[in-house]
Write an enzyme that holds these catalytic residues in place. Structure first.
Site, PDB file in Angstrom:
ATOM      1  CG  HIS A 117      -0.379   0.288   2.518  1.00  0.00           C
ATOM      2  ND1 HIS A 117      -0.050  -0.695   3.432  1.00  0.00           N
ATOM      3  CD2 HIS A 117      -0.048   1.458   3.123  1.00  0.00           C
ATOM      4  CE1 HIS A 117       0.436  -0.149   4.518  1.00  0.00           C
ATOM      5  NE2 HIS A 117       0.456   1.162   4.363  1.00  0.00           N
ATOM      6  CG  ASP A 147       0.093  -4.083   2.713  1.00  0.00           C
ATOM      7  OD1 ASP A 147       0.352  -3.591   1.598  1.00  0.00           O
ATOM      8  OD2 ASP A 147      -0.144  -3.384   3.713  1.00  0.00           O
ATOM      9  CB  SER A 221       3.140   1.791   6.194  1.00  0.00           C
ATOM     10  OG  SER A 221       1.962   1.907   6.944  1.00  0.00           O
TER      11      SER A 221
END
Length: 462
Positions: A117, A147, A221
């Protein structure tokens, strides 16, 4: 003279210990040429109840140099409805959007792992090192389901990198560090403990996160979760928060799953998924009482996938899986998390209970695309990459065959069509769709959205 001899002996032993430690921990790390570097199985845990007893400085120092800042530049078209209404304009204005996140260097020649993402829809990727040098990055491959994404930069020097630890050996309560770039604050280090393992946040068992209470915020992230020796145990991925910022818990994809995805991308160009071929649920007091069994831990099998390794090995409905190899299994996320580290044709030893007796059988995993299921007389299978390119879709399941006499008149129109959703639930793959359809009552109608063989999107009710 005796005192001098004692001092000399102590000095000699200290020097030998120091030299041995250098050979073991420093030279061993620098000697590997592999893209994925493994840390030794031994973990340097400090015994003690107070935070002051644990020294994080060495782990932080080694990690901040291998964690990078990832910038994602994407372009989207924004239309003006008023201009369209008055002037019939169909065009729009292109706007550049910039997103940021973190990544971890995993080899000295510039391979970087991050979250899918973080780089999604990017037209341009830029990676900035801890020494402020920036490089254009190339996307090597992604796994949207877990992911994870793999990037490559071409640096003019050998880069510092993180080694992979065995995340199966991580213990709840163990100290960990989260390193990343929250809010564009480079090289931020936070500490916490492992709060839980095999955490699933999607209620479908496809994820198996390491949960920690280390502070993770937007921008973290793709960053590193490391143990107190600076070894990579996970890739920070998401937070659980009502505000969008850190309020207590963060989640990381375990290093064993990450490493397997990266190796698959490097070797095959995509992720090789193997499945065991069982469906069911985890046991607890309520579930055990309803099933009329005494076990309250383990994974209860209520369905075996046709032609799967589980069926061929003799597993049956009602069996309770307790272990896969040496890993204890209490939930579907633990089961799927361990299987996610394996490839098709790998064998796993399944320990299970049947009629109160403990048994063990080897099960050969099959490729995910070989799985089929049947619903209302429609035999369904996963689509392949060629179908995704042809119809410009990212998911779906194909109608392989039709065994429903009422649908025989529509055989030619239905066979080969691709189901996109059932009752507005995405048909991401056969396993996910089968689990959803199993909850439907007999005779209950469903609304199916599909693409037919000529590319038209249609809806039918069955």
């Amino acid at each position: 003279m005796k005192r001098f001899s004692g001092l000399f002996l102590v000095s000699l032993l200290s020097g030998a210990t120091t030299l041995g430690a250098y050979k073991l921990f420093v030279e061993e790390k620098n000697s590997s040429d592999s893209i994925v570097t493994l840390a030794p199985n031994s973990y340097g845990r400090t015994v003690g109840l107070s935070g002051e007893a644990v020294d994080f400085t060495a782990a932080a120092e080694s990690t901040i140099h291998s964690v990078v800042h990832v910038k994602n530049v994407s372009v989207r078209t924004v239309s003006d409805p008023i201009m369209q209404f008055f002037y019939g304009s169909r065009g729009g204005q292109q706007q550049e959007q910039i997103g940021t996140g973190s990544g971890v260097i995993i080899s000295e020649d510039g391979y970087v792992v991050t979250n899918n993402h973080v780089i999604k829809d990017a037209s341009e990727l830029e990676v900035t090192l801890n020494n402020n040098k920036s490089y254009k990055a190339k996307l090597i491959g992604t796994d949207s389901k877990m992911d994870i994404a793999l990037l490559k930069i071409n640096a003019d020097e050998k880069l510092p990198y993180s080694t992979f630890a065995d995340s199966d050996q991580v213990k709840v309560g163990e100290w960990v560090l989260a390193v990343g770039n929250p809010y564009n604050l480079n090289s931020t280090v936070t500490a916490g403990i492992v709060s839980a393992k095999a955490r699933n946040l999607e209620n479908n068992g496809l994820q198996s996160f390491i949960q920690t209470d280390a502070a993770v915020n937007p921008g973290n992230s793709g960053g590193a979760l490391v143990n107190t020796r600076g070894e990579l145990i996970g890739i920070n991925t998401m937070i659980s928060s009502p505000t969008g910022s850190y309020t207590g818990y963060s989640f990381a994809v375990p290093s064993n799953i990450t490493r397997k995805i990266i190796e698959d991308i490097m070797e095959f160009g995509n992720v090789q998924r193997g499945i065991l071929g069982v469906e069911g649920g985890e046991l607890n007091s309520k579930a055990s009482k309803e099933l009329g069994i005494t076990d309250t831990e383990g994974f209860y099998i209520n369905k075996i996938t046709k032609n799967s390794g589980a069926e061929k090995a003799g597993l049956k409905q009602g069996d309770i899986i307790k272990k896969l190899d040496n890993q204890k299994i209490s939930s579907f996320s633990e089961l799927s998390g361990y299987i996610s580290t394996k490839r098709p044709n790998d064998k796993v030893q399944v320990t299970f209970i049947r009629d109160g007796e403990t048994k063990m059988v080897p099960v050969t995993l099959i490729k995910n695309e070989m799985v089929t299921t049947e619903f209302k007389g429609l035999e369904l299978e996963d689509i392949d990459s060629a179908d995704k390119r042809k119809f410009r879709i990212g998911y779906g399941v194909r109608i392989k065959d039709i065994n429903n006499d009422n649908l025989r008149p529509y055989y030619d129109q239905l066979k080969g069509s691709i189901i996109l959703s059932v009752d507005n639930v995405k048909a991401t793959d056969v396993q996910t769709l089968s689990k959803f359809l199993n909850k439907k009552e007999e005779g209950q109608s469903v609304n199916i959205q599909m693409i037919n063989k000529i590319g038209q999107v249609v809806q039918i009710i069955l």
